[in-house]
Design an enzyme around this catalytic site. Structure first.
Site, PDB file in Angstrom:
ATOM      1  N   CYS A 104    -107.760 -26.245 -43.790  1.00  0.00           N
ATOM      2  CA  CYS A 104    -106.718 -27.096 -43.218  1.00  0.00           C
ATOM      3  C   CYS A 104    -105.351 -26.387 -43.259  1.00  0.00           C
ATOM      4  O   CYS A 104    -105.165 -25.385 -42.576  1.00  0.00           O
ATOM      5  CB  CYS A 104    -106.698 -28.437 -43.947  1.00  0.00           C
ATOM      6  N   TYR A 105    -104.412 -26.831 -44.083  1.00  0.00           N
ATOM      7  CA  TYR A 105    -103.131 -26.117 -44.165  1.00  0.00           C
ATOM      8  C   TYR A 105    -103.359 -24.656 -44.539  1.00  0.00           C
ATOM      9  O   TYR A 105    -102.650 -23.755 -44.062  1.00  0.00           O
ATOM     10  CB  TYR A 105    -102.209 -26.792 -45.191  1.00  0.00           C
ATOM     11  N   HIS A 157    -112.422 -30.352 -43.673  1.00  0.00           N
ATOM     12  CA  HIS A 157    -112.530 -30.302 -45.139  1.00  0.00           C
ATOM     13  C   HIS A 157    -114.005 -30.242 -45.579  1.00  0.00           C
ATOM     14  O   HIS A 157    -114.650 -31.277 -45.671  1.00  0.00           O
ATOM     15  CB  HIS A 157    -111.862 -31.531 -45.756  1.00  0.00           C
TER      16      HIS A 157
END
Ligand code: XMP
Length: 513
Positions: free
Chosen positions: A78-79, A165
């Site tokens: 993700c990030y 995720h």
């Protein structure tokens, strides 16, 4: 080990749990850790977690760019993916089409990260920004309707990134993606287990402590008991345990703890029966916070007094601090729980030594709660302690609503004993988070044997929970509730009414005070 760099994701601890489930050791560092610190851990692979920031935020946390040149595999989640792309020259934009929740993922490359995974899986997404241009050398591995680069890689450099995720259960085959990264891409063997961890811990304790003595505050819970048994295995009689009996334990529990330590484990134990002083301290106190504070302070005073007698002789103090607390305090610089509103003053054996002149050792500081249980079992701690339900530091005193007197504590102890026995008999003890009795500060009218009664009320509190942050009232079968009620009324003459608490947390808390 694998290092996880944490960018503030609510799932970072979950990533760590998953890696350890793969029987590989891992630790979490703050996302902006310095290169030297990262290298000092000698990681075999890195995982960059998700987080709430956008790479374009002014204060967006960043990793040192050099980590991509360490010649070890990196997985950005993700990030973490966006950061990797941004740092290596790709482009990340704030997309109008955000993705939250379950999303269909189409896998385009099933060679390594997605080996053995079906072509289409449901994954858990939670992002506003998206990667729109890949850095040189990267290629697409998967996409979704709204995210063209939902998984990417530079296989030659072993750099991987996923927008979804894999660590959450909602992602199908997520654990397989993690296994592929750990075993196949990083080439790490699943060799980390509790026995080897115990052996290493014993070595570490011996070399830290040498011939010195160690003091440990014992509560009777799984954490401090496991620390005690571990330390005893490592340094034998150099360990001195102090058990402060406040008078607020469960029925017979103080006696059982003392017996276990003296007889089964033969660990040096100083048993301080301080119940008189604690009852004196809370006399007339009704306000829950004042009660907690008085008990907390008295506990510290008593422990300090005992410690003082031994100080000079004993340089080390052991504590049962767990990994989630370590992570929390390490990350609190990045804003986690900084502004949390204080709901209740918790009091524990931990947090004691600030004023005291001890060197602190924390043998459980790398473990999650369920790993402490595994360690306890490995060391022969009885199952009754290993799987004991959580019990608050101030004990039964906060389950006596209103004034705490020996008589009122005894009523709760009797009721609690019945609740425990019936919950265990029904096979529910390990299915619920906690089950206990609370004595209310009211009396109500009843009728027993044709006579009017005017007696106390017991409230039953039984909840399910994952982590005590939230909880649901447990849907206990009526006959179990009925048995508990009947036994309490029949066996405790001071009680004529039993009620069941059907509120969840929030809005209630688990304990009543
Ligand atoms: P609440 O009542 O805040 O409780 O919903 C959440 C969990 O914490 C336990 N608890 C404590 N544990 N020291 C502890 O170690 C304390 O002072 C304390 N107070 C509450 C409670 O039993 C529940 O599991």
């Amino acid at each position: 080990m694998i290092l996880i760099l944490d960018y503030g994701s609510q799932y970072s601890k979950l990533i760590a749990r998953r890696i350890r489930e793969c029987k590989v050791y891992c630790e979490i560092l703050p996302g902006d850790a310095k290169l030297e610190e990262i290298k000092a851990h000698k990681p075999l692979a890195l995982i960059l977690s998700g987080g709430p920031s956008s790479v374009y935020d002014e204060d967006a946390p960043k990793c040192p760019k050099e980590i991509f040149d360490l010649d070890i595999p990196v997985l950005g989640i993700c990030y973490g993916l966006q950061l990797m792309m941004h740092q290596l020259g790709g482009e990340v934009v704030n997309f109008s089409k955000q993705e939250y929740g379950k999303t269909e993922l189409a896998i385009d490359d099933r060679s390594d990260l997605f080996a053995g995974i079906t072509e289409n899986i449901t994954v858990w997404m939670s992002h506003g920004d998206s990667v729109v241009k890949l850095p040189e050398g990267f290629q697409k591995m998967a996409h979704s309707d709204n995210t063209p680069y939902a998984a990417v890689s530079n296989q030659a450099r072993r750099l991987y990134g996923v927008q979804f995720h894999p660590e959450v259960v909602h992602t199908q085959q997520g654990i397989d993606v993690i296994r592929n990264f750990v075993y196949n891409i990083s080439g790490i063997a699943p060799t980390w287990n509790m026995k080897s961890f115990v052996d290493e811990s014993i070595e570490e304790i011996r070399s830290t402590v040498g011939k010195d003595q160690v003091l440990l505050g014992l509560s009777g819970g799984v954490d401090s008991t496991t620390v005690a048994v571990l330390l005893h295995k490592a340094i034998g009689d150099q360990l001195v345990c102090v058990f402060i009996d406040q008078g607020f334990m469960r029925k017979d529990e103080a006696r059982k703890i003392v017996e276990l330590f003296n007889q089964s484990f033969k660990i040096r134990l100083i048993h301080v029966d301080a119940s008189k002083r604690f009852f004196e301290e809370v006399k007339g106190v009704i306000d829950p916070e004042e009660k907690r504070k008085k008990i907390g302070h008295e506990f510290v005073r008593t422990f300090e007094a005992e410690a003082k007698k031994l100080q000079g002789e004993i340089p080390f103090l052991a504590q049962g601090t767990l990994y989630p607390d370590v992570i929390e305090s390490a990350m609190s610089g990045s804003g986690v729980s900084k502004n949390a509103h204080k709901i209740k003053t918790h009091h524990n054996v931990g947090g004691l030594p600030e004023k005291m002149n001890f060197k602190v050792i924390e043998p459980l500081r790398k473990l999650f709660k369920d790993e402490v249980r595994l360690m306890g079992l490995e060391l022969g701690v009885p199952e009754a302690i290993v799987f004991r339900q959580p019990f608050p530091g101030p004990g039964i005193a906060i389950r006596v609503i209103g004034e705490v007197t020996p008589e009122r504590v005894r009523i709760v102890q009797e009721a609690d004993d019945i609740v425990m026995a019936e919950i265990k008999k029904a096979g529910l003890y390990r299915k619920v988070w906690q089950a206990f009795a609370v004595l209310l500060p009211i009396r109500s009218v009843g009728v027993m044997g044709d006579k009017r009664t005017y007696l106390h009320t017991i409230a039953l509190r039984i909840v399910t929970s994952e982590d005590a942050m939230t909880a649901n009232w447990a849907h206990i079968p009526y006959d179990v509730l009925g048995n508990i009620s009947t036994r309490i009324i029949n066996e405790i003459p001071e009680v004529n009414r039993v009620v069941y608490d059907i509120t969840s947390k929030p809005p209630s808390t688990i304990e009543w005070e």
